[in-house]
Scaffold this motif. Structure first.
Motif, PDB file in Angstrom:
ATOM      1  N   ASN B  76     -23.451  11.710   1.636  1.00 24.33           N
ATOM      2  CA  ASN B  76     -22.135  12.037   0.892  1.00 24.33           C
ATOM      3  C   ASN B  76     -21.510  10.952   0.000  1.00 24.33           C
ATOM      4  O   ASN B  76     -21.545   9.728   0.358  1.00 24.33           O
ATOM      5  N   TRP B  77     -21.091  11.415  -1.054  1.00 28.56           N
ATOM      6  CA  TRP B  77     -20.242  10.617  -1.917  1.00 28.56           C
ATOM      7  C   TRP B  77     -18.933  10.612  -1.892  1.00 28.56           C
ATOM      8  O   TRP B  77     -18.530  11.604  -1.498  1.00 28.56           O
ATOM      9  N   LEU B  78     -18.171   9.413  -1.728  1.00 28.90           N
ATOM     10  CA  LEU B  78     -16.803   9.370  -1.417  1.00 28.90           C
ATOM     11  C   LEU B  78     -16.009   8.742  -2.335  1.00 28.90           C
ATOM     12  O   LEU B  78     -16.405   7.367  -2.755  1.00 28.90           O
ATOM     13  N   ILE B  79     -15.115   9.412  -3.189  1.00 28.54           N
ATOM     14  CA  ILE B  79     -14.456   8.429  -3.943  1.00 28.54           C
ATOM     15  C   ILE B  79     -13.206   7.776  -3.203  1.00 28.54           C
ATOM     16  O   ILE B  79     -12.066   8.312  -2.519  1.00 28.54           O
ATOM     17  N   ALA B  80     -13.482   6.341  -2.915  1.00 29.64           N
ATOM     18  CA  ALA B  80     -12.758   5.782  -2.027  1.00 29.64           C
ATOM     19  C   ALA B  80     -11.400   5.159  -2.657  1.00 29.64           C
ATOM     20  O   ALA B  80     -10.447   4.969  -2.078  1.00 29.64           O
ATOM     21  N   ASP B  81     -11.640   4.679  -4.053  1.00 34.21           N
ATOM     22  CA  ASP B  81     -10.221   4.380  -4.472  1.00 34.21           C
ATOM     23  C   ASP B  81     -10.043   4.528  -6.102  1.00 34.21           C
ATOM     24  O   ASP B  81     -11.178   4.501  -6.663  1.00 34.21           O
ATOM     25  N   GLY B  82      -9.044   4.463  -6.622  1.00 31.75           N
ATOM     26  CA  GLY B  82      -8.823   4.618  -7.990  1.00 31.75           C
ATOM     27  C   GLY B  82      -7.605   3.887  -8.344  1.00 31.75           C
ATOM     28  O   GLY B  82      -6.594   4.007  -7.665  1.00 31.75           O
ATOM     29  N   ASP B  83      -7.411   3.223  -9.691  1.00 29.25           N
ATOM     30  CA  ASP B  83      -6.002   2.655  -9.915  1.00 29.25           C
ATOM     31  C   ASP B  83      -6.011   2.691 -11.477  1.00 29.25           C
ATOM     32  O   ASP B  83      -6.997   2.742 -12.134  1.00 29.25           O
ATOM     33  N   LEU B  84      -4.812   3.139 -11.847  1.00 27.63           N
ATOM     34  CA  LEU B  84      -4.403   3.071 -13.270  1.00 27.63           C
ATOM     35  C   LEU B  84      -3.087   2.156 -13.546  1.00 27.63           C
ATOM     36  O   LEU B  84      -2.344   2.573 -12.849  1.00 27.63           O
ATOM     37  N   SER B  85      -3.199   1.404 -14.609  1.00 30.95           N
ATOM     38  CA  SER B  85      -2.137   0.635 -14.793  1.00 30.95           C
ATOM     39  C   SER B  85      -1.827   0.111 -16.119  1.00 30.95           C
ATOM     40  O   SER B  85      -2.720   0.188 -17.121  1.00 30.95           O
ATOM     41  N   VAL B  86      -0.785  -0.050 -16.272  1.00 37.07           N
ATOM     42  CA  VAL B  86      -0.165  -0.096 -17.964  1.00 37.07           C
ATOM     43  C   VAL B  86       0.635  -1.354 -17.890  1.00 37.07           C
ATOM     44  O   VAL B  86       1.446  -1.484 -16.865  1.00 37.07           O
TER      45      VAL B  86
END
Lengths: 229, 418
Positions: B76-86
């Motif tokens: 299985n693939w798992l989206i472990a983390d994501g980050d969006l910054s300005v």
């Protein structure tokens, strides 16, 4: 894959139209540049702006392109200097340009004037610029002036630097020779040599060249054939 | 003939239009792929194949960055983390500039360790001649789905200096964690707030050490608890030729009830070997402390992999100027009265140029490869005065060309275009 051929007239008209649009866009660039300049000058106080305007008008009256002073003003604004300091620097620069014009004559180009003014501001004696001009009459003195200003900025005493550069010009030095001298001196200074010693050593290495035959144009360094040793 | 003139004019116009304007923004990207082994104390190690893409749009007045990672566990693939910054940056005055940043992020390692978080922070930076600098800042973190923390106030400062080819930095960051739950809250957080044993980050800890939240107040229905601890961290970043090494270590100060023993000390390091300008091998590992705001426990990890970066995002220990220098400056004729300026500067986030040919307006260069920066500009034959700067530092004369004093206590390079 087949393509539907367009009518030659259609292509012709489209290209002309595209060219016209492009030319119009090109025509707007100077206006955009002026707007940019105006916005930058707007950051000066009214008093500083007025002083700069007076200096630029004075320059124009004696045949010095106002662009030179405008450029120095914009440089000061971009470097975040306060208005009074910019006025002071531009006033000094105007003085240097006037001395440069006196040394080079009224026919001097803007490039020559700015290079000579830069050298004078670095501490070069205007008399050396006159001698350089007379030694390279008909040829460009941009490169020797640039190298001269750099040497003085690096700590070579003005008299030593001027003497070495004028001496090289008397011995028929080309732009590539001045460039070679600059590179050599820079290398020696980085290696720890005192600037004046580095200059004297590198200047002695220049063997001298026969002066160019009158009436013949010396090709740029990049076009000259290499002479086998 | 007319057609040729029109075409030439069009090409010239396009070249001028493309080049005359300051470069608005530049894109950086990175893609890492490799293995990662992660262990918590008392638990079996997890092994996974990890893919980490990153994208950054840099503008002189701000940056937008997005990054994430996907793990392959078993089939299985798992989206472990994501980050969006300005991030928005003010212009530097006398070496001081300000920064406002906001970010949204999500972690999902397993159903028990899932959270979203919104952060906002302000910082003031001061740099001293590109050799050293200090910063102070304050921010607020708002975690979601973490039953025992409503918000975290983060206050901190640090300093960095350049020693030879290494950059050393140190920082102190104080965290004030607050749990505030109104009685009307039906999500269960009021209950979590009221209980002293609810702390997701250290589920295996002894009961008397699970209470990271202390100082209960309230009227019995509403609930507010606060807890404080501070991290002191030192870091070193060293870059020689194709090798980059970054390492950091730290210590967490706080009462025994607020800091678990496995989060008192930590250290980690990463080594990157650049095989080419766009391709690198990475190996690293170490220990991370717990992150109570995210409900993440302390863990040890090791990772190794490859990085593909057409426009590399620099890896930085120091958030401001690292004293990077320009190693070369080159001008190549691009035709149609334009010149391509090529600058080599590694480990920096921005390179700008200005001169009489730009009306002294600063123009950002595009990053091409690890340390190559380029801009194509219309520059007429003749001599021109030019300055360059990296990471909003001091304007300097470019290397490898004659220079002279500029009258403003600095120097300008003299560029001769034939």
């Amino acid at each position: 894959v087949s393509r539907t051929p367009s009518s030659p007239d259609g292509i012709h008209h489209r290209r002309i139209a595209f060219g016209l649009v492009a030319a119009l866009m090109l025509g707007t660039l100077p206006y955009e540049a002026r707007a940019q300049q105006s916005a930058a000058l707007g950051r000066l106080s009214p008093a500083s702006r007025s002083a700069i305007d007076v200096l630029m008008d004075s320059a124009t009256r004696i045949g010095i392109p106002r662009e030179a002073l405008l450029s120095k003003t914009l440089e000061g604004i971009s470097k975040g200097r306060p208005g009074p300091q910019i006025v002071q620097v531009v006033r000094r620069y105007f003085g240097a340009l006037r001395e440069a014009q006196g040394s080079l004559g009224p026919e001097a180009s803007l490039d020559e004037l700015t290079a000579a003014a830069g050298a004078i501001q670095s501490g070069v004696d205007p008399g050396s610029i006159v001698r350089l001009r007379s030694n390279r009459r008909g040829g460009s003195i941009l490169m020797p002036l640039v190298v001269l200003a750099d040497l003085v900025s690096r700590g070579v005493p003005s008299d030593d630097a001027s003497s070495a550069i004028v001496s090289m010009s008397q011995r028929g030095a080309l732009d590539s020779d001045y460039e070679g001298l600059w590179k050599g001196v820079q290398q020696d200074i980085i290696s720890g040599a005192p600037p004046v010693e580095a200059l004297n050593r590198r200047a002695r290495e220049f063997p001298g060249r026969a002066p160019p035959t009158p009436g013949r144009v010396t090709p740029p360094a990049t076009q000259r054939p290499e002479i086998p040793s | 003939m007319v057609v040729r003139s029109a075409a030439s004019a069009a090409l010239l116009a396009l070249a001028s239009l493309l080049d005359a304007r300051p470069v608005a923004a530049q894109l950086s990207s990175r893609l890492e792929a490799g293995g990662v082994v992660s262990t918590r104390d008392g638990a079996l190690p997890n092994e996974a194949f990890r893919v980490r893409p990153g994208l950054q749009l840099f503008h002189p007045h701000g940056t937008v960055a997005a990054s994430g990672s996907a793990w392959r566990l078993g089939d299985n693939w798992l989206i472990a983390d994501g980050d969006l910054s300005v991030t928005m940056v003010t212009p530097a005055r006398y070496g001081i500039h300000g920064e406002l940043a906001g970010s949204a992020s999500r972690v999902f390692y397993d159903p028990a360790a899932t959270s979203e978080q919104f952060d906002a922070r302000g910082r003031v930076y001061m740099s001293l001649e590109d050799r050293a600098g200090v910063w102070i800042g304050r921010g607020l973190e708002r975690p979601m789905r973490i039953a025992v923390v409503s918000q975290v106030e983060v206050t901190g400062g640090g300093a960095w200096t350049k020693v030879g080819k290494a950059t050393l930095s140190g920082s102190v960051t104080s965290f004030l964690l607050t749990k505030l739950s109104p009685s009307a809250d039906s999500s269960g957080s009021a209950a979590a707030c009221a209980t002293t044993e609810a702390f997701a980050a250290v589920p295996e800890g002894p009961p008397n050490k699970r209470n990271l939240i202390s100082g209960v107040s309230g009227n019995g229905l509403d609930c507010q608890r606060q807890s404080r601890f501070s991290d002191v961290q030192g870091a070193v970043e060293w870059s020689v030729g194709p090798v980059e090494v970054a390492a950091h270590g730290g210590y967490r100060f706080g009462d025994e009830g607020e800091v678990t023993p496995d989060s008192r000390r930590w250290a980690a390091g990463t080594a990157t070997y650049w095989v080419s300008s766009q391709f690198a091998a990475i190996v690293g590992g170490g220990r991370q402390p717990a992150n109570p705001a995210r409900g993440l426990p302390a863990r040890s990890y090791a990772n190794f992999g490859l990085m593909l970066a057409y426009w590399p995002i620099p890896r930085r220990t120091v958030p401001v100027e690292s004293g990077a220098f320009l190693s070369s400056f080159e001008v190549v004729d691009a035709g149609y009265g334009a010149q391509t300026i090529i600058i080599r500067a590694g480990g920096v986030e921005s390179v700008e140029i200005m001169g009489d040919f730009t009306e002294w307006e600063a123009i950002s260069l595009y990053r091409i490869g690890r340390d190559r920066w380029e801009a194509t500009l219309p520059i007429a034959p003749g001599i021109h005065q030019v300055n360059v700067r990296v990471d909003k530092g001091k304007w300097k004369a470019p290397p490898g060309m004659p220079s002279m004093r500029d009258g403003f206590s600095g120097e300008v390079g003299i560029l001769v275009v034939e």
